[in-house]
Design an enzyme around this catalytic site. Structure first.
Site, short mmCIF file in Angstrom:
data_model
loop_
_atom_site.label_atom_id
_atom_site.label_comp_id
_atom_site.label_asym_id
_atom_site.label_seq_id
_atom_site.Cartn_x
_atom_site.Cartn_y
_atom_site.Cartn_z
N PRO A 82 56.84 47.40 36.23
CA PRO A 82 57.08 48.17 35.00
C PRO A 82 57.02 47.35 33.71
O PRO A 82 56.94 47.91 32.63
CB PRO A 82 58.48 48.74 35.22
CG PRO A 82 59.15 47.77 36.13
CD PRO A 82 58.07 47.22 37.03
N GLY A 83 57.09 46.02 33.80
CA GLY A 83 56.84 45.27 32.56
C GLY A 83 57.80 44.15 32.22
O GLY A 83 57.71 43.58 31.14
N SER A 84 58.70 43.79 33.14
CA SER A 84 59.71 42.80 32.74
C SER A 84 59.13 41.39 32.55
O SER A 84 59.56 40.66 31.65
CB SER A 84 60.89 42.77 33.72
OG SER A 84 60.57 42.09 34.90
N TRP A 85 58.14 41.01 33.35
CA TRP A 85 57.52 39.69 33.14
C TRP A 85 56.84 39.67 31.77
O TRP A 85 56.90 38.69 31.05
CB TRP A 85 56.49 39.38 34.25
CG TRP A 85 57.09 38.83 35.50
CD1 TRP A 85 58.34 39.06 35.99
CD2 TRP A 85 56.46 37.93 36.43
NE1 TRP A 85 58.52 38.37 37.17
CE2 TRP A 85 57.39 37.68 37.47
CE3 TRP A 85 55.20 37.35 36.52
CZ2 TRP A 85 57.10 36.85 38.56
CZ3 TRP A 85 54.91 36.52 37.60
CH2 TRP A 85 55.85 36.27 38.60
N ASP A 111 47.84 46.42 35.29
CA ASP A 111 48.43 46.96 36.54
C ASP A 111 47.65 48.19 36.98
O ASP A 111 47.04 48.88 36.17
CB ASP A 111 49.91 47.34 36.34
CG ASP A 111 50.67 47.38 37.66
OD1 ASP A 111 51.46 46.45 37.92
OD2 ASP A 111 50.46 48.32 38.46
N ASP A 128 42.76 48.35 38.53
CA ASP A 128 42.91 47.48 39.68
C ASP A 128 42.39 46.08 39.30
O ASP A 128 41.22 45.93 38.97
CB ASP A 128 42.10 48.07 40.85
CG ASP A 128 42.24 47.25 42.12
OD1 ASP A 128 42.64 46.06 42.05
OD2 ASP A 128 41.96 47.81 43.19
N PHE A 129 43.26 45.11 39.35
CA PHE A 129 42.88 43.76 38.94
C PHE A 129 41.69 43.24 39.74
O PHE A 129 40.87 42.48 39.22
CB PHE A 129 44.07 42.79 39.08
CG PHE A 129 43.71 41.36 38.80
CD1 PHE A 129 43.61 40.90 37.49
CD2 PHE A 129 43.43 40.48 39.84
CE1 PHE A 129 43.24 39.58 37.23
CE2 PHE A 129 43.05 39.17 39.59
CZ PHE A 129 42.96 38.72 38.28
N LYS A 193 52.46 35.29 43.44
CA LYS A 193 53.50 35.63 44.42
C LYS A 193 52.83 35.83 45.78
O LYS A 193 51.74 36.39 45.86
CB LYS A 193 54.20 36.93 44.03
CG LYS A 193 55.16 37.39 45.11
CD LYS A 193 56.10 38.43 44.63
CE LYS A 193 55.50 39.83 44.66
NZ LYS A 193 56.48 40.81 44.22
C1 LIG Z 1 56.65 43.72 42.01
S1 LIG Z 1 55.71 44.71 40.95
C2 LIG Z 1 55.58 43.73 39.51
C3 LIG Z 1 56.83 43.68 38.68
C4 LIG Z 1 56.58 43.03 37.33
N1 LIG Z 1 56.31 41.62 37.45
C5 LIG Z 1 57.74 43.21 36.39
O1 LIG Z 1 58.43 42.22 36.14
O2 LIG Z 1 57.94 44.30 35.89
C6 LIG Z 1 54.10 44.56 41.64
C7 LIG Z 1 53.04 45.31 40.87
O3 LIG Z 1 51.77 44.89 41.34
C8 LIG Z 1 50.89 45.96 41.11
N2 LIG Z 1 49.64 45.76 41.83
C9 LIG Z 1 49.46 45.63 43.17
N3 LIG Z 1 48.15 45.47 43.45
C10 LIG Z 1 47.49 45.50 42.26
C11 LIG Z 1 46.12 45.41 41.90
N4 LIG Z 1 45.16 45.25 42.82
N5 LIG Z 1 45.79 45.47 40.60
C12 LIG Z 1 46.77 45.65 39.66
N6 LIG Z 1 48.07 45.75 39.94
C13 LIG Z 1 48.44 45.68 41.23
C14 LIG Z 1 51.68 47.17 41.57
O4 LIG Z 1 51.15 48.36 41.02
C15 LIG Z 1 53.08 46.83 41.06
O5 LIG Z 1 53.32 47.45 39.82
#
Ligand SMILES: C[S@@+](CC[C@H](N)C(=O)[O-])C[C@H]1O[C@@H](n2cnc3c(N)ncnc32)[C@H](O)[C@@H]1O
Length: 241
Positions: A82-85, A111, A128-129, A193
């Site tokens: 959701p955006g904390s980083w 994201d 999608d990254f 990660k």
């Molecule tokens: C653990 S959350 C991230 C939390 C974020 N770091 C924060 O602090 O708010 C993992 C995120 O990775 C995203 N994600 C997973 N695969 C992805 C991809 N291929 N492209 C973009 N985002 C992806 C998911 O949608 C999810 O929102």
């Protein structure tokens, strides 16, 4: 009479709720999840500091130790929702210009899901990254600049099959590494990660080909019962052309 009926219905519903143990996707019961959230000091701290989730503290710990985010830096946050980083990165690189005496950085947050606006960050939501078209958009958004830090908290949806989940997260890590080596400044950092698994060592070795300093980091705020770990590469050597 109506009140009595209401009370009976209410009691029946409560008894029913107590007897039902809902399961979430990770296999923890909702009750266990709720108890863990309530007992977690980082959840409370995140609320107090206005972070969108507790994950902020993982990046905060990594940055406090290794100083990968500085005012003026260009940061790409992969898997930002959701955006904390991104909220933390904005503060550390001063991309909202909050401190006029410091250099103003850039934060680009991507994201697969929607990410609500963050002052000081450019949001690339619903992308999608790993899709080359998304990476083209990222590069366009960089407007010729190179990244000082590419950070990824991306995780795939868990299938429940451990080997498959590990393979999927490692694939995400390699897509970040590939992007980072092509779009980073010499001296830059990368954070990915992953889950502790057999392929982690190979990923570490591959990172060493491009970064002078590589190490696994497990922040205190990362739950001890979670296999989650971060691999940090610092001092990008640059690509020899
Ligand atoms: C653990 S959350 C991230 C939390 C974020 N770091 C924060 O602090 O708010 C993992 C995120 O990775 C995203 N994600 C997973 N695969 C992805 C991809 N291929 N492209 C973009 N985002 C992806 C998911 O949608 C999810 O929102």
């Amino acid at each position: 009479m109506v009140l009595l009926q209401f009370w009976r219905n209410f009691s029946t519903t409560m008894r029913h709720l107590k007897s039902v143990k809902l399961k979430n996707v990770k296999g923890t019961s909702s009750h266990e999840w709720l108890s863990r959230q309530l007992a977690d000091p980082y959840v409370e701290k995140a609320k107090m500091m206005n972070y969108r989730c507790r994950s902020a503290f993982k990046l905060l710990e990594i940055d406090d130790r290794f100083k990968i985010l500085r005012p003026g830096f260009v940061v790409i946050d992969c898997g930002a929702a959701p955006g904390s980083w991104s909220q933390l990165a904005v503060k550390r690189v001063n991309s909202d210009g909050f401190d006029p005496k410091q250099a103003q950085g850039v934060v680009i947050s991507i994201d697969k899901q929607q990410v609500f606006a963050i002052n000081g960050a450019t949001i690339l939501g619903n992308m999608d990254f790993t899709d080359p078209k998304s990476q083209d958009v990222l590069i366009e958004t960089l407007r010729g600049r190179k990244a000082d830090a590419v950070i990824s908290d991306m995780a795939p949806n868990a299938t429940g099959v451990k080997d498959l989940d590990n393979e999927n997260i490692i694939r995400l890590c390699y897509s970040v590494l590939r992007f980072a080596v092509q779009n980073s400044q010499v001296g830059a950092s990368v954070v990915v990660k992953l889950w502790q698994c057999g392929q982690a060592k190979q990923l570490e070795n591959d990172l060493r080909k491009f970064y002078d300093s590589v190490k696994f980091v497990k922040p205190n705020s990362s739950r001890s019962d979670s296999a989650e770990i971060f691999l940090l590469g610092r001092d990008f050597k640059g690509l020899k052309v």
